[in-house]
Design a protein around this motif. Sequence first.
Motif, PDB file in Angstrom:
ATOM      1  N   ALA A  97      94.730  87.929  43.023  1.00  0.00           N
ATOM      2  CA  ALA A  97      94.343  86.972  41.984  1.00  0.00           C
ATOM      3  C   ALA A  97      92.839  86.940  41.774  1.00  0.00           C
ATOM      4  O   ALA A  97      92.368  86.697  40.651  1.00  0.00           O
ATOM      5  CB  ALA A  97      94.851  85.581  42.347  1.00  0.00           C
ATOM      6  N   LEU A  98      92.074  87.192  42.839  1.00  0.00           N
ATOM      7  CA  LEU A  98      90.621  87.160  42.737  1.00  0.00           C
ATOM      8  C   LEU A  98      90.039  88.489  42.275  1.00  0.00           C
ATOM      9  O   LEU A  98      88.823  88.626  42.125  1.00  0.00           O
ATOM     10  CB  LEU A  98      90.022  86.771  44.089  1.00  0.00           C
ATOM     11  CG  LEU A  98      90.387  85.364  44.583  1.00  0.00           C
ATOM     12  CD1 LEU A  98      89.795  85.111  45.958  1.00  0.00           C
ATOM     13  CD2 LEU A  98      89.926  84.301  43.599  1.00  0.00           C
ATOM     14  N   LEU A 123      86.235  77.902  43.824  1.00  0.00           N
ATOM     15  CA  LEU A 123      87.643  78.089  43.498  1.00  0.00           C
ATOM     16  C   LEU A 123      88.351  76.744  43.583  1.00  0.00           C
ATOM     17  O   LEU A 123      88.135  75.981  44.529  1.00  0.00           O
ATOM     18  CB  LEU A 123      88.263  79.066  44.512  1.00  0.00           C
ATOM     19  CG  LEU A 123      89.706  79.528  44.296  1.00  0.00           C
ATOM     20  CD1 LEU A 123      89.755  80.527  43.157  1.00  0.00           C
ATOM     21  CD2 LEU A 123      90.250  80.172  45.572  1.00  0.00           C
ATOM     22  N   THR A 136      97.193  79.682  46.071  1.00  0.00           N
ATOM     23  CA  THR A 136      97.933  80.488  45.095  1.00  0.00           C
ATOM     24  C   THR A 136      99.010  79.661  44.402  1.00  0.00           C
ATOM     25  O   THR A 136      98.718  78.991  43.417  1.00  0.00           O
ATOM     26  CB  THR A 136      98.504  81.750  45.755  1.00  0.00           C
ATOM     27  OG1 THR A 136      99.377  81.383  46.850  1.00  0.00           O
ATOM     28  CG2 THR A 136      97.399  82.656  46.278  1.00  0.00           C
ATOM     29  N   THR A 199      96.754  80.039  40.992  1.00  0.00           N
ATOM     30  CA  THR A 199      96.541  81.426  40.579  1.00  0.00           C
ATOM     31  C   THR A 199      97.887  81.980  40.106  1.00  0.00           C
ATOM     32  O   THR A 199      98.927  81.355  40.323  1.00  0.00           O
ATOM     33  CB  THR A 199      95.985  82.271  41.739  1.00  0.00           C
ATOM     34  OG1 THR A 199      96.907  82.216  42.832  1.00  0.00           O
ATOM     35  CG2 THR A 199      94.621  81.770  42.192  1.00  0.00           C
ATOM     36  N   ASP A 213      94.609  79.893  36.049  1.00  0.00           N
ATOM     37  CA  ASP A 213      93.184  80.190  36.222  1.00  0.00           C
ATOM     38  C   ASP A 213      92.647  79.286  37.329  1.00  0.00           C
ATOM     39  O   ASP A 213      92.648  78.056  37.179  1.00  0.00           O
ATOM     40  CB  ASP A 213      92.450  79.925  34.905  1.00  0.00           C
ATOM     41  CG  ASP A 213      90.956  80.187  34.993  1.00  0.00           C
ATOM     42  OD1 ASP A 213      90.430  80.400  36.107  1.00  0.00           O
ATOM     43  OD2 ASP A 213      90.297  80.164  33.933  1.00  0.00           O
ATOM     44  N   PRO A 214      92.165  79.856  38.452  1.00  0.00           N
ATOM     45  CA  PRO A 214      91.707  79.030  39.569  1.00  0.00           C
ATOM     46  C   PRO A 214      90.356  78.378  39.358  1.00  0.00           C
ATOM     47  O   PRO A 214      89.754  77.891  40.315  1.00  0.00           O
ATOM     48  CB  PRO A 214      91.667  80.024  40.734  1.00  0.00           C
ATOM     49  CG  PRO A 214      91.367  81.336  40.081  1.00  0.00           C
ATOM     50  CD  PRO A 214      92.083  81.294  38.773  1.00  0.00           C
TER      51      PRO A 214
END
Length: 293
Positions: A97-98, A123, A136, A199, A213-214
């Motif tokens: 996700a990152l 985050l 997540t 995420t 969207d984190p």
Amino acid sequence: MRVALAVHPASGHGAAGRVTNAVAGKLRAVVDDLAVVSAASVEESRALMLRARDAGLDLVVVLGGDGSAHQGVQFCAEHGVALAVVPAGTGNDLVRALGGPTESLKAADALVEALGRGAARKLDLGRVDGGPWFATVLCAGFDSAVNERVNRMRWPHGRRRYDLAILAEMAALRPKRLVVDTDDGRMELDAVLVALGNTPYYGGGIPVCPDADPADGLLDVTVVGRASRLDLLRILPGLRTGRHVDHPAVRTLRARRVSLGGDNDWIAYADGERIRPLPATVECVPGALTVIG
């Protein structure tokens, strides 16, 4: 910079243990002090991290899978320490996700480069009833029932265990009453699963909340309503591409705070870890974690 490298050697069927020395060597070249913390259990890991914190700590680097990263998130969010993850598990959903590499040594190289640039960002995190944090996805329903079954199984190993658990839970599938409360109103329906995404990914790259969207201060909510086994079989392939949200049985929304309840016996899982039975209230905490890389 004082850094702790937290290793769960069994992660990824021993992959974390096999690359520990190589990852540690890369980090020692760019940090002032590195403590390697190797733990076989969650309790041991937490105790060792607390000792490292008391000695002064700027960054925790977790070498392991999503379960190991989940424990790192708990420690770092509670104690204001930055987190980096070098993936060595089977899912690696947080790293995915990152936008980082999912191969351990490539990820370590990327982390070294990020440390050289001083690259850090904030985050968002999800938090359950003021207790456990997650980075997540939190899920409940069919997918968490699969996790429950997998955790009870002793055979077979690897992906086949999940495949058998999916088949068994598919046979037992029954929609149950779910209530979703947000600041914008209440949704009450018969459903087979719900996912709250900070995420997009869970389950090793499945974008269950494809637009999450984190850094937006919100949780993306995906609900699969009343669906037959045949409907679910049609929805499941779309999970790999995010197209499941186009199915008529799927509803999506965004919210800062979500309460999940209803007449069901669902267990909430987050970051792939068992959290608690529903009901539960989950909120998005903006900027709760500093991540490097």
